[in-house]
Design a protein around this motif. Structure first.
Motif, mmCIF file in Angstrom:
data_model
loop_
_atom_site.group_PDB
_atom_site.id
_atom_site.type_symbol
_atom_site.label_atom_id
_atom_site.label_comp_id
_atom_site.label_asym_id
_atom_site.label_seq_id
_atom_site.Cartn_x
_atom_site.Cartn_y
_atom_site.Cartn_z
ATOM 1 N N VAL A 89 0.890 -1.276 -0.143
ATOM 2 C CA VAL A 89 -0.119 -0.058 0.045
ATOM 3 C C VAL A 89 0.897 1.371 0.222
ATOM 4 N N LEU A 90 1.971 1.409 0.807
ATOM 5 C CA LEU A 90 2.906 2.509 0.800
ATOM 6 C C LEU A 90 3.466 2.562 -0.366
ATOM 7 N N TYR A 91 3.901 1.515 -0.955
ATOM 8 C CA TYR A 91 4.813 1.554 -2.107
ATOM 9 C C TYR A 91 3.553 2.233 -3.391
ATOM 10 N N LEU A 92 2.633 1.556 -3.383
ATOM 11 C CA LEU A 92 1.710 2.074 -4.520
ATOM 12 C C LEU A 92 1.292 3.528 -4.317
ATOM 13 N N CYS A 93 1.083 3.799 -3.211
ATOM 14 C CA CYS A 93 0.859 5.358 -2.813
ATOM 15 C C CYS A 93 1.892 6.602 -2.854
ATOM 16 N N SER A 94 3.075 5.736 -2.693
ATOM 17 C CA SER A 94 4.312 6.773 -2.432
ATOM 18 C C SER A 94 4.692 7.780 -3.432
ATOM 19 N N PHE A 95 4.939 6.942 -4.478
ATOM 20 C CA PHE A 95 5.328 7.928 -5.530
ATOM 21 C C PHE A 95 5.200 7.669 -7.167
ATOM 22 N N GLN A 96 4.076 6.717 -7.106
ATOM 23 C CA GLN A 96 3.591 6.462 -8.661
ATOM 24 C C GLN A 96 2.974 7.533 -9.258
ATOM 25 N N GLN A 97 2.849 7.800 -10.651
ATOM 26 C CA GLN A 97 2.148 8.630 -11.260
ATOM 27 C C GLN A 97 0.784 9.169 -10.741
ATOM 28 N N GLN A 98 0.366 10.556 -10.863
ATOM 29 C CA GLN A 98 -0.838 10.588 -10.523
ATOM 30 C C GLN A 98 -1.886 9.987 -11.291
ATOM 31 N N THR A 99 -1.539 9.652 -12.620
ATOM 32 C CA THR A 99 -2.678 9.265 -13.429
ATOM 33 C C THR A 99 -2.733 7.774 -13.330
ATOM 34 N N ALA A 100 -2.168 7.173 -12.614
ATOM 35 C CA ALA A 100 -2.186 5.572 -12.703
ATOM 36 C C ALA A 100 -3.272 5.131 -11.790
ATOM 37 N N TRP A 130 -2.825 10.778 3.910
ATOM 38 C CA TRP A 130 -2.164 12.011 3.392
ATOM 39 C C TRP A 130 -1.515 11.729 2.117
ATOM 40 N N LEU A 131 -1.070 10.440 1.889
ATOM 41 C CA LEU A 131 -0.300 10.160 0.663
ATOM 42 C C LEU A 131 -1.304 10.232 -0.516
ATOM 43 N N VAL A 132 -2.417 9.794 -0.341
ATOM 44 C CA VAL A 132 -3.442 9.828 -1.604
ATOM 45 C C VAL A 132 -3.905 11.335 -1.599
ATOM 46 N N TRP A 133 -4.150 12.237 -0.581
ATOM 47 C CA TRP A 133 -4.749 13.476 -0.942
ATOM 48 C C TRP A 133 -3.656 14.329 -1.755
ATOM 49 N N ARG A 134 -2.607 14.157 -1.915
ATOM 50 C CA ARG A 134 -1.717 14.821 -2.616
ATOM 51 C C ARG A 134 -1.848 14.474 -4.051
ATOM 52 N N LYS A 135 -2.562 13.514 -4.589
ATOM 53 C CA LYS A 135 -2.921 13.027 -5.769
ATOM 54 C C LYS A 135 -4.176 13.757 -6.208
ATOM 55 N N ASN A 136 -4.601 13.449 -7.595
ATOM 56 C CA ASN A 136 -5.746 14.222 -7.842
ATOM 57 C C ASN A 136 -7.070 13.557 -7.685
ATOM 58 N N LYS A 137 -8.090 13.979 -7.850
ATOM 59 C CA LYS A 137 -9.530 13.242 -7.483
ATOM 60 C C LYS A 137 -9.818 11.819 -8.051
ATOM 61 N N ARG A 138 -9.238 11.673 -9.134
ATOM 62 C CA ARG A 138 -9.623 10.402 -9.902
ATOM 63 C C ARG A 138 -8.624 9.395 -9.000
ATOM 64 N N TRP A 139 -7.572 9.808 -8.614
ATOM 65 C CA TRP A 139 -6.891 8.618 -7.844
ATOM 66 C C TRP A 139 -7.216 8.421 -6.420
ATOM 67 N N ARG A 140 -8.007 9.490 -5.871
ATOM 68 C CA ARG A 140 -8.775 9.113 -4.464
ATOM 69 C C ARG A 140 -10.040 8.441 -4.673
ATOM 70 N N TYR A 141 -10.670 8.536 -5.979
ATOM 71 C CA TYR A 141 -11.753 7.869 -6.277
ATOM 72 C C TYR A 141 -11.397 6.470 -6.494
ATOM 73 N N TRP A 142 -10.576 6.115 -7.234
ATOM 74 C CA TRP A 142 -10.259 4.796 -7.471
ATOM 75 C C TRP A 142 -9.802 4.105 -6.192
ATOM 76 N N LEU A 143 -9.052 4.742 -5.411
ATOM 77 C CA LEU A 143 -8.649 4.036 -3.846
ATOM 78 C C LEU A 143 -9.756 3.663 -3.184
ATOM 79 N N PHE A 144 -10.762 4.535 -3.033
ATOM 80 C CA PHE A 144 -11.850 4.555 -2.415
ATOM 81 C C PHE A 144 -12.454 3.133 -3.026
ATOM 82 N N VAL A 145 -12.837 3.147 -4.299
ATOM 83 C CA VAL A 145 -13.305 1.637 -4.912
ATOM 84 C C VAL A 145 -12.751 0.559 -4.284
ATOM 85 N N GLY A 146 -11.227 0.668 -4.513
ATOM 86 C CA GLY A 146 -10.687 -0.725 -4.200
ATOM 87 C C GLY A 146 -10.726 -0.875 -2.694
ATOM 88 N N PHE A 147 -10.741 0.021 -1.740
ATOM 89 C CA PHE A 147 -10.944 0.074 -0.402
ATOM 90 C C PHE A 147 -12.455 -0.642 -0.153
#
Length: 189
Positions: A89-100, A130-147
């Motif tokens: 989880v930390l790896y995927l949230c840390s530094f991957q591209q915002q569009t991924a 905190w790691l996800v909030w720095r990303k765009n809204k689409r990132w947050r949406y897909w994290l929520f769906v996966g969660f």
């Protein structure tokens, strides 16, 4: 005990992969857990190498040669699987591209599974947020769906099987009492 949601099911599901033929293949479990330790060392390297190559190398070696990780990788216990889920989880949230968005979905999925393995992984929630909030809204949406996906499926299963939708175990209170009551011995009585 399992019907009353007293024991955690996440690690049992992981072990189920190794028992397709009937009995759990302990050698396969140990090899898989050793591979999980190696992959955690790699993820730690990738995350910390963003600070410096030296820090990355040190973290890789510390995780790779940690006696605790190697001890637990040879026992049948949830610790290695839970640690791998948290590292992932930390790896995927840390530094991957915002569009991924796929990374966001899998980060949410793995975090939800970590909560099913051991609910104490909830302490990681502010860090993931905190790691996800720095990303765009689409990132947050897909994290929520996966969660929500595995957690809601597990809650539906619990509602149908035992009449209680809670996805975590019920033994927290009794364990707290066993360890902290005035006559505590640390044993079930």
């Amino acid at each position: 005990a399992f019907q009353a949601n007293y024991w955690v099911a996440g690690y049992s599901g992981f072990l189920r992969i190794f028992s397709m033929s009937g009995e759990v293949d302990l050698i396969a479990v140990r090899v898989c857990q050793a591979l999980l330790v190696i992959s955690m060392a790699y993820m730690s390297y990738r995350i910390t190498a963003t600070f410096s190559q030296k820090v990355g190398n040190i973290s890789f070696l510390l995780i790779l040669f940690s006696p605790n990780f190697w001890f637990y990788s040879q026992s049948v216990a949830y610790e290695i699987f839970l640690a791998w889920l948290i590292f992932s989880v930390l790896y995927l949230c840390s530094f991957q591209q915002q569009t991924a968005w796929v990374n966001a979905f899998f980060a949410g999925l793995l975090f939800s599974i970590a909560l099913i393995v051991q609910f104490k992984a909830i302490v990681l929630f502010p860090v993931v947020l905190w790691l996800v909030w720095r990303k765009n809204k689409r990132w947050r949406y897909w994290l929520f769906v996966g969660f929500v996906l595995p957690l809601s499926l597990w809650m539906i299963r619990n509602t149908l099987a035992i009449g209680d939708p809670r996805p975590w175990t019920r033994n927290g209170g009794i364990n707290l009492w066993i360890g902290n009551n005035p006559n505590a011995t640390g044993r079930y009585t």
